[in-house]
Design an enzyme around this catalytic site. Structure first.
Site, PDB file in Angstrom:
ATOM      1  N   HIS A 119       0.780  -1.122  -0.057  1.00  0.00           N
ATOM      2  CA  HIS A 119       0.032   0.076  -0.086  1.00  0.00           C
ATOM      3  C   HIS A 119       0.864   1.237  -0.048  1.00  0.00           C
ATOM      4  O   HIS A 119       1.983   1.191   0.642  1.00  0.00           O
ATOM      5  CB  HIS A 119      -0.945  -0.183   0.988  1.00  0.00           C
ATOM      6  CG  HIS A 119      -0.311  -0.201   2.469  1.00  0.00           C
ATOM      7  ND1 HIS A 119       0.106   1.053   3.053  1.00  0.00           N
ATOM      8  CD2 HIS A 119       0.136  -1.072   3.381  1.00  0.00           C
ATOM      9  CE1 HIS A 119       0.936   0.669   4.284  1.00  0.00           C
ATOM     10  NE2 HIS A 119       0.867  -0.368   4.547  1.00  0.00           N
ATOM     11  N   ASP A 120       0.241   2.118  -0.661  1.00  0.00           N
ATOM     12  CA  ASP A 120       0.919   3.709  -0.547  1.00  0.00           C
ATOM     13  C   ASP A 120       2.303   3.677  -1.299  1.00  0.00           C
ATOM     14  O   ASP A 120       3.078   4.788  -1.153  1.00  0.00           O
ATOM     15  CB  ASP A 120       0.993   4.192   0.668  1.00  0.00           C
ATOM     16  CG  ASP A 120      -0.455   4.279   1.334  1.00  0.00           C
ATOM     17  OD1 ASP A 120      -1.242   4.733   0.737  1.00  0.00           O
ATOM     18  OD2 ASP A 120      -0.720   3.632   2.321  1.00  0.00           O
ATOM     19  N   GLY A 137       5.038  -1.085   2.504  1.00  0.00           N
ATOM     20  CA  GLY A 137       4.320   0.147   2.279  1.00  0.00           C
ATOM     21  C   GLY A 137       5.061   1.540   2.404  1.00  0.00           C
ATOM     22  O   GLY A 137       6.087   1.399   2.953  1.00  0.00           O
TER      23      GLY A 137
END
Length: 262
Positions: A119-120, A137
Site C-alpha cells: 500500500h501507498d 508500504g
C-alpha cells in the site's frame, strides 16, 4: 472489447477495447484502458486503473485492500500505467487514506512472478521487480530501478532511479540514485519488545527475556556455556524456556548472531 464467457465483470467496471480472458474477475470501480490484456484467472478490485496495453498474467491479484490492520475499507486507489508486464501471482494493493490514498505504478514496468507492491507505494517508469521481490508500504522507487529476486524493501524506504538491488538483499534504508546495493547482512538487534507488549506479555516476562538475551549473546563464556547459564538462571520462565528449547531443537542449524554492541 473481448470478454471470455467465463469472466465476471461487475456492474460499475469500465472496460475499454481490452481483452479479458477466462475466469477473470473485474470488480466495481475498476477501469481498464484500451489494449490491456488480462490473460486468465486475474482478480482486480476497485478502485483500480489499468493503463493501455498493460498485460496481466494468470493468478495476479490487483487492487485488494492493504495488508494493514488500521485500514477500514476506505476508497483509496491503485493506478497502474501503460505498457507494463505483470507476470503470474503478482500482488499490488490499494493505498490507505492515512498514507495518501494511492498506490501508483508507472509505465513500462516488468514485474516478475510472485513480486509484491504494498500500500501507498510510488513506483516509477520502467522499473523491474524480479521473482518474489517484496516491497513494503510507503516505498518510493525511482525510474528504471532494478530489484533482484527475493529482495525485501522495508517500509518508507526510497530506492533511487537507475539503482540496483541484488537478489535476497534486505534493504532497510534509502539507496541513492545510480547505486548498487547487494548482500543480506541481517543480524539480531534485540527483542521484539513492541510486539511482545502488544500481545500482552507481562513486564516480568519481558525483563527475563531481555536479561536472558544479553547473557546468551553478550556473555563472556563460549555459547554452549552461556546457554547452560541461561537455562539454569531462568528455568522458571516459560518464555525463556521456549527460547532455550528453540535453540536445542535446532542445534544442527546455524543460529543468527547478534549485532555487536556499540
Amino acid at each position: 472489447m473481448r470478454v471470455h464467457p467465463t469472466a465476471i465483470i461487475e456492474k460499475g467496471a469500465e472496460i475499454g477495447d481490452a481483452e479479458i480472458g477466462p475466469f477473470c474477475h473485474v470488480g466495481d470501480g475498476v477501469k481498464i484502458h484500451d489494449g490491456a490484456i488480462l490473460k486468465s484467472h486475474v482478480v482486480i478490485e476497485g478502485p483500480t486503473e489499468i493503463g493501455p496495453r498493460t498485460q496481466v498474467y494468470p493468478y495476479c491479484v490487483l487492487g485488494e485492500p492493504p495488508q494493514h490492520l488500521g485500514c477500514k475499507g476506505d476508497g483509496a486507489r491503485l493506478v497502474i500505467g501503460a505498457d507494463n508486464i505483470i507476470r503470474e501471482h503478482v500482488t499490488m494493493h490499494r493505498g490507505t487514506v492515512a498514507g495518501g490514498a494511492l498506490t501508483s505504478v508507472g509505465d513500462g514496468g516488468f514485474f516478475m512472478v510472485g513480486s509484491h507492491i504494498a500500500h501507498d507505494c510510488q513506483v516509477g517508469d520502467k522499473v523491474i521487480l524480479a521473482n518474489a521481490a517484496a516491497v513494503g508500504g510507503h516505498v518510493h522507487i525511482g525510474d528504471q530501478a532494478f530489484l533482484g529476486g527475493m529482495c525485501a524493501i522495508h517500509q518508507h524506504c526510497r530506492i533511487g532511479e537507475h539503482s540496483f538491488v541484488g537478489g535476497c538483499a534486505a534493504v532497510t534504508s534509502d539507496i541513492i540514485p545510480y547505486a548498487s546495493a547487494v548482500g543480506n547482512h541481517a543480524r539480531l538487534v534485540g527483542l521484539n519488545v513492541v510486539g511482545l507488549k502488544r500481545r500482552g506479555f507481562s513486564r516480568a516476562a519481558i525483563h527475563d527475556l531481555r536479561a536472558a538475551y544479553r547473557l546468551l549473546f553478550y556473555g563472556d563464556a563460549v555459547f554452549k556455556e552461556r546457554l547452560e547459564l541461561v537455562r539454569d538462571k531462568f528455568g522458571s520462565s516459560p518464555e525463556v524456556s521456549r527460547l532455550v528449547d528453540f535453540i536445542d531443537t535446532g542445534k544442527a542449524r546455524p543460529l543468527m548472531p547478534a549485532a555487536r554492541e556499540d
